[in-house]
Design a protein around this motif. Sequence first.
Motif, PDB file in Angstrom:
ATOM      1  N   THR A  36      38.741  33.486  59.564  1.00 26.34           N
ATOM      2  CA  THR A  36      39.426  32.827  58.556  1.00 26.34           C
ATOM      3  C   THR A  36      38.887  33.707  56.731  1.00 26.34           C
ATOM      4  OG1 THR A  36      39.403  30.503  59.190  1.00 26.34           O
ATOM      5  CG2 THR A  36      40.139  31.080  56.813  1.00 26.34           C
ATOM      6  N   ILE A  37      40.410  34.057  56.433  1.00 27.60           N
ATOM      7  CA  ILE A  37      40.247  34.393  55.262  1.00 27.60           C
ATOM      8  C   ILE A  37      39.946  33.467  53.825  1.00 27.60           C
ATOM      9  CG2 ILE A  37      40.042  36.669  53.306  1.00 27.60           C
ATOM     10  CD1 ILE A  37      39.026  37.874  55.668  1.00 27.60           C
ATOM     11  N   GLY A  38      39.629  33.343  52.779  1.00 26.46           N
ATOM     12  CA  GLY A  38      40.016  32.393  51.911  1.00 26.46           C
ATOM     13  C   GLY A  38      40.680  33.102  50.693  1.00 26.46           C
ATOM     14  N   LEU A  39      41.413  32.118  49.582  1.00 26.79           N
ATOM     15  CA  LEU A  39      41.730  32.979  48.532  1.00 26.79           C
ATOM     16  C   LEU A  39      41.446  31.598  47.098  1.00 26.79           C
ATOM     17  CD1 LEU A  39      42.391  34.730  46.971  1.00 26.79           C
ATOM     18  CD2 LEU A  39      44.950  34.693  47.250  1.00 26.79           C
ATOM     19  N   ILE A  40      40.976  31.787  46.527  1.00 27.95           N
ATOM     20  CA  ILE A  40      40.943  30.321  45.171  1.00 27.95           C
ATOM     21  C   ILE A  40      41.549  31.437  44.283  1.00 27.95           C
ATOM     22  CG2 ILE A  40      39.152  29.027  43.687  1.00 27.95           C
ATOM     23  CD1 ILE A  40      37.409  29.498  45.923  1.00 27.95           C
ATOM     24  N   VAL A  41      42.640  30.570  43.029  1.00 30.79           N
ATOM     25  CA  VAL A  41      43.042  31.048  41.886  1.00 30.79           C
ATOM     26  C   VAL A  41      42.758  29.900  40.710  1.00 30.79           C
ATOM     27  CG1 VAL A  41      45.662  32.277  41.686  1.00 30.79           C
ATOM     28  CG2 VAL A  41      45.340  32.424  43.536  1.00 30.79           C
ATOM     29  N   GLY A  42      42.101  30.733  39.990  1.00 33.64           N
ATOM     30  CA  GLY A  42      42.634  29.649  39.139  1.00 33.64           C
ATOM     31  C   GLY A  42      43.570  30.789  37.689  1.00 33.64           C
ATOM     32  N   SER A  43      43.229  30.371  36.711  1.00 33.73           N
ATOM     33  CA  SER A  43      44.274  29.949  35.929  1.00 33.73           C
ATOM     34  C   SER A  43      43.779  31.043  35.320  1.00 33.73           C
ATOM     35  CB  SER A  43      44.063  29.619  34.533  1.00 33.73           C
ATOM     36  OG  SER A  43      42.683  29.386  33.921  1.00 33.73           O
ATOM     37  N   GLU A  44      42.922  32.358  34.918  1.00 36.40           N
ATOM     38  CA  GLU A  44      42.390  33.470  34.959  1.00 36.40           C
ATOM     39  C   GLU A  44      42.178  34.396  35.402  1.00 36.40           C
ATOM     40  OE1 GLU A  44      38.712  33.093  32.358  1.00 36.40           O
ATOM     41  OE2 GLU A  44      40.038  31.440  30.983  1.00 36.40           O
ATOM     42  N   SER A  45      41.993  34.209  37.363  1.00 37.46           N
ATOM     43  CA  SER A  45      41.263  35.381  38.118  1.00 37.46           C
ATOM     44  C   SER A  45      41.592  34.378  39.254  1.00 37.46           C
ATOM     45  CB  SER A  45      39.675  35.921  37.545  1.00 37.46           C
ATOM     46  OG  SER A  45      38.858  34.868  37.516  1.00 37.46           O
ATOM     47  N   ALA A  46      41.399  35.650  40.482  1.00 38.70           N
ATOM     48  CA  ALA A  46      41.318  34.460  41.941  1.00 38.70           C
ATOM     49  C   ALA A  46      39.825  35.117  42.465  1.00 38.70           C
ATOM     50  CB  ALA A  46      42.172  34.926  42.598  1.00 38.70           C
ATOM     51  N   LEU A  47      39.601  34.526  43.824  1.00 38.42           N
ATOM     52  CA  LEU A  47      39.004  35.043  43.750  1.00 38.42           C
ATOM     53  C   LEU A  47      39.129  35.149  45.865  1.00 38.42           C
ATOM     54  CD1 LEU A  47      35.380  35.525  43.478  1.00 38.42           C
ATOM     55  CD2 LEU A  47      35.226  33.107  44.375  1.00 38.42           C
ATOM     56  N   LEU A  48      38.550  36.001  46.762  1.00 36.68           N
ATOM     57  CA  LEU A  48      38.455  36.518  48.020  1.00 36.68           C
ATOM     58  C   LEU A  48      37.556  36.086  48.554  1.00 36.68           C
ATOM     59  CD1 LEU A  48      40.404  36.850  49.893  1.00 36.68           C
ATOM     60  CD2 LEU A  48      39.280  38.933  49.171  1.00 36.68           C
ATOM     61  N   ILE A  49      37.628  34.996  49.604  1.00 34.39           N
ATOM     62  CA  ILE A  49      36.624  34.467  50.660  1.00 34.39           C
ATOM     63  C   ILE A  49      36.512  35.440  51.551  1.00 34.39           C
ATOM     64  CG2 ILE A  49      35.023  32.760  51.353  1.00 34.39           C
ATOM     65  CD1 ILE A  49      36.501  30.963  49.174  1.00 34.39           C
ATOM     66  N   ASP A  50      35.353  36.352  51.859  1.00 33.36           N
ATOM     67  CA  ASP A  50      34.755  37.013  52.932  1.00 33.36           C
ATOM     68  C   ASP A  50      36.194  38.078  52.883  1.00 33.36           C
ATOM     69  OD1 ASP A  50      32.883  35.969  53.848  1.00 33.36           O
ATOM     70  OD2 ASP A  50      33.931  34.470  55.299  1.00 33.36           O
ATOM     71  N   CYS A  51      36.300  39.491  53.392  1.00 36.15           N
ATOM     72  CA  CYS A  51      37.194  40.190  53.528  1.00 36.15           C
ATOM     73  C   CYS A  51      37.120  41.726  55.046  1.00 36.15           C
ATOM     74  CB  CYS A  51      36.140  41.351  52.578  1.00 36.15           C
ATOM     75  SG  CYS A  51      33.806  41.993  52.955  1.00 36.15           S
ATOM     76  N   GLY A  52      36.857  40.797  55.754  1.00 30.58           N
ATOM     77  CA  GLY A  52      37.603  41.223  57.025  1.00 30.58           C
ATOM     78  C   GLY A  52      36.383  42.374  58.152  1.00 30.58           C
ATOM     79  N   SER A  53      36.506  42.782  59.223  1.00 24.16           N
ATOM     80  CA  SER A  53      35.791  43.588  59.663  1.00 24.16           C
ATOM     81  C   SER A  53      35.957  44.439  59.075  1.00 24.16           C
ATOM     82  CB  SER A  53      36.349  43.498  60.685  1.00 24.16           C
ATOM     83  OG  SER A  53      36.515  42.438  61.516  1.00 24.16           O
ATOM     84  N   THR A  54      36.420  45.555  58.454  1.00 22.64           N
ATOM     85  CA  THR A  54      36.219  46.798  58.544  1.00 22.64           C
ATOM     86  C   THR A  54      36.961  47.814  57.191  1.00 22.64           C
ATOM     87  OG1 THR A  54      38.730  47.829  58.606  1.00 22.64           O
ATOM     88  CG2 THR A  54      37.040  47.675  60.651  1.00 22.64           C
ATOM     89  N   PRO A  55      36.244  48.480  56.185  1.00 20.36           N
ATOM     90  CA  PRO A  55      37.115  48.655  54.755  1.00 20.36           C
ATOM     91  C   PRO A  55      38.336  49.207  54.870  1.00 20.36           C
ATOM     92  CG  PRO A  55      35.403  49.913  55.292  1.00 20.36           C
ATOM     93  CD  PRO A  55      35.256  49.295  56.583  1.00 20.36           C
ATOM     94  N   GLU A  56      39.014  49.037  55.816  1.00 19.27           N
ATOM     95  CA  GLU A  56      40.535  48.832  55.664  1.00 19.27           C
ATOM     96  C   GLU A  56      41.317  48.113  55.465  1.00 19.27           C
ATOM     97  OE1 GLU A  56      39.180  52.902  57.977  1.00 19.27           O
ATOM     98  OE2 GLU A  56      38.393  51.258  58.013  1.00 19.27           O
ATOM     99  N   GLN A  57      40.671  47.189  56.799  1.00 18.71           N
ATOM    100  CA  GLN A  57      41.297  45.440  56.382  1.00 18.71           C
ATOM    101  C   GLN A  57      40.157  45.700  55.530  1.00 18.71           C
ATOM    102  OE1 GLN A  57      39.486  42.415  59.358  1.00 18.71           O
ATOM    103  NE2 GLN A  57      42.003  42.576  60.132  1.00 18.71           N
ATOM    104  N   GLY A  58      39.858  44.958  54.505  1.00 21.76           N
ATOM    105  CA  GLY A  58      39.582  44.918  53.282  1.00 21.76           C
ATOM    106  C   GLY A  58      40.499  45.451  52.439  1.00 21.76           C
ATOM    107  N   ALA A  59      40.678  46.589  52.489  1.00 25.94           N
ATOM    108  CA  ALA A  59      41.712  46.783  51.412  1.00 25.94           C
ATOM    109  C   ALA A  59      43.647  46.840  52.199  1.00 25.94           C
ATOM    110  CB  ALA A  59      42.403  48.425  51.489  1.00 25.94           C
TER     111      ALA A  59
END
Length: 285
Positions: A36-59
């Motif tokens: 599970t990858i999470g995303l929290i969006v606020g009024s000014e910015s967003a935050l990702l929770i975890d980033c996957g298994s490889t740099p390619e997946q992270g991108a």
Amino acid sequence: MTGPADSTNRTTASEGTWQPVADGIYRLVAEPDSVTIGLIVGSESALLIDCGSTPEQGARLRQSVANVTDKPLRGVVITHEDRDHWFGLAAFDDLESYGHETLTQRIDAPETLAEAERLGLTRADLRTPTQDFSIARALDLGDRYVELVHLGHAHTHSDVVVNVPQSKVLFAGDLIENPHPWFGPASSPRGWPATLNMMIGMVQSDAIVVPGHGDIVDAQFIVQTLASMASVPYETERLVHAGVKFEDAAEQGEWPLPWENIAEGVRTAYAEMSAQGVTRRLPLV
């Protein structure tokens, strides 16, 4: 992580679509580990929770944020040291990243490097967070505060929960997995139940709990997981006192969880009791 390491490689990686959890909060499932990858969006910015298994997946995950919001991505939180949550961090080199301080030590561990090699990665592909902490960190995304909390050594040394108290949403990482938790070699049989006990105190009864793997659960699910996991070290101690060897523990123990999920935890509990001098208790008469 839902199971032991395998020989999966970059070609099997894929990502699902973002699904709403609550207002401004989303999740998706990334393969090959169904993480599970999470995303929290606020009024000014967003935050990702975890980033996957490889740099390619992270991108790819980073790019997918634009499908949900036009708010700038502030950075990414790493919930713990398992490959499927951490190894994509190089895709965020220009952003802030957050994680527990033990990740700095774990990045050069032989088991970490072996996991990377199985994925076709090298040490140069791995990163540690730019912002580490020992206990807690708070982030302001605008109209939404996010709490990052390390409650102790449990599933791994570096477990972090991500709490959004205003929205009553908690991202639990692999401290909670649905349907069952999975012990790895780094898991603490006694520390994990203690951590869950503290987690229960963080959430309200109507909280939404997002596991590291599996469908969304509620606060009661944390209680149920705690109840089943708390019995693991005590059942192990009973077997040790009865003179049962680890090799026979699966058959002779009364386990509330599938053996394949808890085998490494029981092995660790046996080793800890041996180190403490706990042996078979002879009958008094």
